[in-house]
Design an enzyme around this catalytic site. Structure first.
Site, mmCIF file in Angstrom:
data_model
loop_
_atom_site.group_PDB
_atom_site.id
_atom_site.type_symbol
_atom_site.label_atom_id
_atom_site.label_comp_id
_atom_site.label_asym_id
_atom_site.label_seq_id
_atom_site.Cartn_x
_atom_site.Cartn_y
_atom_site.Cartn_z
ATOM 1 N N ARG A 102 10.024 -9.461 15.136
ATOM 2 C CA ARG A 102 9.671 -10.860 15.856
ATOM 3 C C ARG A 102 10.501 -10.657 17.209
ATOM 4 O O ARG A 102 11.731 -10.884 17.321
ATOM 5 C CB ARG A 102 10.081 -11.968 15.071
ATOM 6 C CG ARG A 102 9.506 -13.172 15.917
ATOM 7 C CD ARG A 102 9.774 -14.386 14.710
ATOM 8 N NE ARG A 102 9.726 -15.665 15.423
ATOM 9 C CZ ARG A 102 8.800 -16.384 15.328
ATOM 10 N NH1 ARG A 102 7.389 -15.863 14.687
ATOM 11 N NH2 ARG A 102 8.437 -17.667 15.835
ATOM 12 N N HIS B 237 0.242 -12.499 18.480
ATOM 13 C CA HIS B 237 0.823 -13.118 17.266
ATOM 14 C C HIS B 237 -0.312 -12.756 16.205
ATOM 15 O O HIS B 237 -0.611 -13.796 15.633
ATOM 16 C CB HIS B 237 1.273 -14.624 17.402
ATOM 17 C CG HIS B 237 2.317 -15.059 16.521
ATOM 18 N ND1 HIS B 237 2.505 -14.283 15.338
ATOM 19 C CD2 HIS B 237 2.497 -16.182 16.034
ATOM 20 C CE1 HIS B 237 3.222 -14.915 14.607
ATOM 21 N NE2 HIS B 237 3.311 -16.296 14.759
ATOM 22 N N GLN C 296 -0.080 -14.153 12.473
ATOM 23 C CA GLN C 296 -0.638 -15.799 12.735
ATOM 24 C C GLN C 296 -1.996 -15.791 12.333
ATOM 25 O O GLN C 296 -2.843 -16.754 11.694
ATOM 26 C CB GLN C 296 -0.102 -16.338 13.835
ATOM 27 C CG GLN C 296 -0.437 -18.156 13.625
ATOM 28 C CD GLN C 296 -0.069 -18.636 12.692
ATOM 29 O OE1 GLN C 296 1.387 -18.664 12.448
ATOM 30 N NE2 GLN C 296 -0.736 -19.455 11.846
ATOM 31 N N ASP D 120 -1.164 -24.871 20.983
ATOM 32 C CA ASP D 120 -0.065 -24.199 20.354
ATOM 33 C C ASP D 120 0.871 -24.994 21.519
ATOM 34 O O ASP D 120 0.596 -25.547 22.410
ATOM 35 C CB ASP D 120 -0.053 -22.766 20.718
ATOM 36 C CG ASP D 120 1.054 -22.149 20.300
ATOM 37 O OD1 ASP D 120 1.991 -22.707 19.539
ATOM 38 O OD2 ASP D 120 1.354 -20.934 21.002
ATOM 39 N N CYS E 246 -0.310 -23.693 14.925
ATOM 40 C CA CYS E 246 0.585 -22.655 14.446
ATOM 41 C C CYS E 246 1.874 -22.899 14.027
ATOM 42 O O CYS E 246 2.752 -22.483 13.301
ATOM 43 C CB CYS E 246 0.747 -21.240 15.103
ATOM 44 S SG CYS E 246 0.969 -21.312 16.778
ATOM 45 N N ARG F 110 0.111 -18.391 5.692
ATOM 46 C CA ARG F 110 0.807 -17.056 6.114
ATOM 47 C C ARG F 110 1.302 -16.422 5.017
ATOM 48 O O ARG F 110 1.286 -15.120 5.439
ATOM 49 C CB ARG F 110 1.958 -17.695 6.870
ATOM 50 C CG ARG F 110 1.567 -18.358 8.677
ATOM 51 C CD ARG F 110 1.369 -17.131 9.397
ATOM 52 N NE ARG F 110 2.480 -16.280 9.667
ATOM 53 C CZ ARG F 110 3.380 -16.437 10.498
ATOM 54 N NH1 ARG F 110 3.493 -17.630 11.229
ATOM 55 N NH2 ARG F 110 4.455 -15.365 10.483
#
Length: 311
Positions: free
Chosen positions: A110, A137, A140, A228, A270, A298
């Protein structure tokens, strides 16, 4: 308990959703649904395997779900902070990859820069998984589309609208439109559009994607509404400008916004949410919200991905 399917992407990197073909994407999501139903209970297909987890950016969901996923599949995860390994500072990214490949079976990272992931993948003979970068991402999106399928079944032709910053999440949604067959609308303020190369590549691959600067029209009748944060980690220097009302006016998701989507529509975010900016608390707790189902998924989606890369 069922017989596990044959892994479809064994030994490969997962830096973007388009690292999977449509058939492989379908296999991963089918496995995620099966895992959530408990059909893999008692199986330990990754017994003896280890995942190295590199974190330049902090995380609640990414760390917890990958670590729990490896544990439930019989494997083990090692948490490595940037303070411990110093990507590109204490050691070159190349050397970190060449060390880790001798000890572990896969690397999840990450990071701030997508180029860091590409360098890890270039030098590691073991699979590298994108746990988030400034560009994409993808893990996700697997959870997101698992959540969407739980509500709607098929996604083909489904009207999905993303509103807000054209960031890594917007880019990942555009890529996933290639695999899922949705009709995607991405509404951003002027100057905050998604990556043009990713957009043009998705169109070339047949995705149905529309870009707009009109959030009102984009929201009307949408079956899935997604947003987001306006300020992502790494954009702190731009925070004051991004938070100016004039830049993102009309892009905040409120309960009133959710009344304008399809009556059977759902709302996704998310997380983490910056309440009072891109969304208000009442929207995440709204009857149309599936935000916390999405967070749960997830775990299941990443278990499925790990199985298909390492199983």
């Amino acid at each position: 308990m069922v017989k596990p399917p044959k892994p479809v992407a064994k030994g490969r990197d997962f830096l973007s959703n388009l690292d999977l073909s449509p058939a492989e994407y379908r296999a991963v999501l089918d496995t995620a649904h099966a895992m959530k139903r408990g059909e893999f209970r008692g199986l330990k297909p990754l017994e003896g395997q280890t995942l190295a987890m590199i974190f330049e950016k902090p995380s609640l969901r990414t760390r917890t779900t990958f670590e729990v996923a490896m544990n439930q599949l019989g494997g083990h995860a090692i948490h490595l902070t940037n303070a411990e390994i110093g990507l590109g500072t204490r050691e070159p990214v190349r050397d970190i990859a060449l060390n880790l490949e001798r000890w572990v079976d896969a690397i999840m990272a990450r990071v701030y820069l997508h180029s860091t992931l590409e360098e890890l993948a270039r030098y590691s003979s073991k699979p590298v998984i994108n746990g988030l970068s400034d560009l994409l991402h993808p893990v996700q999106l697997l959870a997101d589309y698992q959540t969407i399928e739980e509500h709607f079944g098929s996604t083909k032709g489904l009207r999905v609208t993303y509103i807000g910053d054209g960031n890594n999440m917007a880019n990942a949604h555009i890529q996933c439109a290639v695999l899922s067959g949705v009709k995607l609308t991405v509404a951003t303020p002027r100057g905050y559009e998604p990556n043009a190369v990713i957009y043009m590549e998705a169109l070339r691959l047949g995705a149905d994607v529309t870009l707009t600067h009109d959030p009102v029209a984009a929201v009307e009748g949408a079956q899935v509404l997604y947003t987001d944060v306006w300020v992502s980690m790494g954009q702190e220097a731009e925070a004051s400008q991004r938070r100016k009302v004039k830049d993102f006016a009309g892009f905040q998701v409120t309960p009133e916004t959710l009344e304008r989507i399809d009556p059977d529509g759902i709302f996704l975010h998310c997380l983490p949410a910056h309440y009072g900016e891109e969304v208000v608390e009442e929207a995440t707790l709204h009857k149309k919200s599936r935000v916390f189902d999405q967070a749960e998924n997830r775990l299941h989606a990443q278990k499925a991905l790990l199985y298909h890369l390492l199983g």
